[in-house]
Design a protein around this motif. Sequence first.
Motif, PDB file in Angstrom:
ATOM      1  N   MET A 154       0.810  -1.227   0.033  1.00  0.00           N
ATOM      2  CA  MET A 154       0.163   0.026  -0.035  1.00  0.00           C
ATOM      3  C   MET A 154       0.807   1.153   0.026  1.00  0.00           C
ATOM      4  SD  MET A 154      -3.474  -0.496   2.197  1.00  0.00           S
ATOM      5  CE  MET A 154      -2.779  -1.056   3.550  1.00  0.00           C
TER       6      MET A 154
ATOM      7  N   GLU B  49       3.571   1.395  -1.599  1.00  0.00           N
ATOM      8  CA  GLU B  49       3.892   1.595  -3.171  1.00  0.00           C
ATOM      9  C   GLU B  49       2.801   2.367  -3.639  1.00  0.00           C
ATOM     10  OE1 GLU B  49       7.734   0.071  -3.468  1.00  0.00           O
ATOM     11  OE2 GLU B  49       6.432   0.855  -5.129  1.00  0.00           O
ATOM     12  N   LEU B  50       1.697   1.848  -3.475  1.00  0.00           N
ATOM     13  CA  LEU B  50       0.448   2.463  -3.978  1.00  0.00           C
ATOM     14  C   LEU B  50       0.104   3.726  -3.774  1.00  0.00           C
ATOM     15  CD1 LEU B  50      -2.679  -0.087  -3.564  1.00  0.00           C
ATOM     16  CD2 LEU B  50      -1.296   0.388  -5.647  1.00  0.00           C
ATOM     17  N   SER B  51       0.267   4.146  -2.530  1.00  0.00           N
ATOM     18  CA  SER B  51       0.176   5.633  -2.165  1.00  0.00           C
ATOM     19  C   SER B  51       0.796   6.548  -3.163  1.00  0.00           C
ATOM     20  CB  SER B  51       0.316   5.829  -0.681  1.00  0.00           C
ATOM     21  OG  SER B  51       1.591   5.538  -0.385  1.00  0.00           O
TER      22      SER B  51
END
Lengths: 337, 277
Positions: free
Chosen positions: A195, A197-199
């Motif tokens: 997550m 990374e996703l952010s």
Amino acid sequence: MASRGGPSRRVPESDAAITYVQCDGLAVMKIVKHCHEESCSNMEVAQGALLGLVVENRLEITNCFPFPKHDEAMDEEEYQLDMMRRLRRVNVDHFHVGWYQSADVGNFLSQSLLESQYHYQTSIEESVVVIYDTKKSARGFLTLKAYRLTPQAIAMYKENDYTPEALRNLKIGYESLFVEVPIVIRNSPLTNIMMSELSEMIPEEEGSKFLDLGTASVLEGQLRSLMERVDELNQEAIKFNRYQQLVVRQQQDKHRWLLKRAQENAARAAKDEAPLPEEDVNKLFKPHPVPPRLNPMIVAGQINTYSQHISQFCSQSLAKLYLTQALQNAKEGKQNN
Amino acid sequence: MALNLTVKVHPVVLFQIVDAYERRNADSHRVIGTLLGTQDKGVVEVTNCFCVPHKEHADQVEAELNYAMDVYELNRRVNASENIVGWWATGNEVTNHSSVIHEYYSRECREPVHVTLDTGLGGARMGLRAYVCVALGVPRGKQGCMFTPVDVGLTHYEPEVVGLQLCQKTMGAGGRARQVQPLADLAQVAEAAARLSALLEQVQAYVEDVLAERAAPNDAVGRQLLELVTALPDLAADSFADAFNSGVKDLLMVVTLAQLIKTQLQLNEKLTLLTSQ
């Protein structure tokens, strides 16, 4: 990871009280995705099964899968079993711990839901129903609530007796049908890494829809549904009043008939004639059927949910309005200086 | 050749991949699975995925393709618009086995994409990469294929971002995982206000630094700051006060109405249970 056997009947433990539900991020995202896709295409509710396990006093939901729409051509039991068997191959928990449903404005109370949850809770002691509110989450507030039937509700459903006396004996009202179980969301450390990374990939401005100031359309819709429910409840109340009036009138008729009978008998006794044969009073005046209280109770529960939601919505809209006032005041203060 | 393909992945897919990796059998190092989604005008949108059991030996690989077909069929019953668009694997490299698997998937769909998610955290990051298979070689000579990277990005539905933001709160400070509860409405607005306030303080500190010549001024930032300040709509004081007051009055009226209804419900309940035969 402790996992139980297949989703068959278990002996319920006397202290198997679930105090909270722990949901994995994966299950949350899958529910969001499924309910969102269903709401875009048609207006029917989206339903699915929850898989997980029970650990001490919490119910862990680790995965979920959606149900296909109701279709006579295929067998739902078979689909469920098939799906669970396949998921077991990839080491997903296959204990069926409940089901989820999407709802508009979190308004889920209905006879079919009571029935389904009753069947679930009698076969699997700890099952919960998770309600996902599509409209509210689209506006920016993720709403996921877990409910269980109270023991009184289960008893009432088993008896299938919805007369007021039965309800009074069980001390059940529209508020004590369901009990809400708190949900927490938990993610494994690896998911947390993913997550973060996703952010980085999602721009900052996304997901600020809940700061939207427009309230008219939402309020209108909610108030309209509320009015419909209140009308329904009104109808039920009228029905009940009519029944009560009938009962009162019947009592009076009975009384009058008995009086007449007694008079006639007295007259005959005075003339030394045999009294009239005793007749069963009740057969002459058949008692009226009591209207079942289940529907009014469900409608009352729905109205209650609507009112709560409206209050919540208004409170956060008020907060947002005051925020804008602060901004405007600051701007005017600057202009006046 | 479609080398200008872009791949857009939904967050659900990544959650699913990480979960499948965590649940893998003790002897596997890699997990693979199928990607489902739609393809439109050079953009492949991956909306769902599932794991396929497989075993890798030194020189061959076995994947349960019947299982993959079955689960795909099951999924079609729920969502008929999702097709197989490719496959995924964990790890950060493309191996020989990958080409075998890729060949199978190219029988299923036209141009399968291969997505890798580096769960082994090579390079201290969980890299997300996508590849397509491009045929190489000399005609009439040896043919081969090469995995060429393509652009991969993230896409989402509106509510998915909301869900994601909530889940992201589980990343506690100091790296320990926390639990988080879905917030009540008012609490969420309060939190957003606090966040806004913190951001504004940051901006203010930067501006003061620039003014006191402690930091170098930046034109682009300055222009954006100007945009920010003029973004507030220019309403005359009394028209704003009017709108504000009417808004507040409406909302308060609705709140009173809702409370009234709740009280009436309670009364109704008590009365009907009381006056029954």
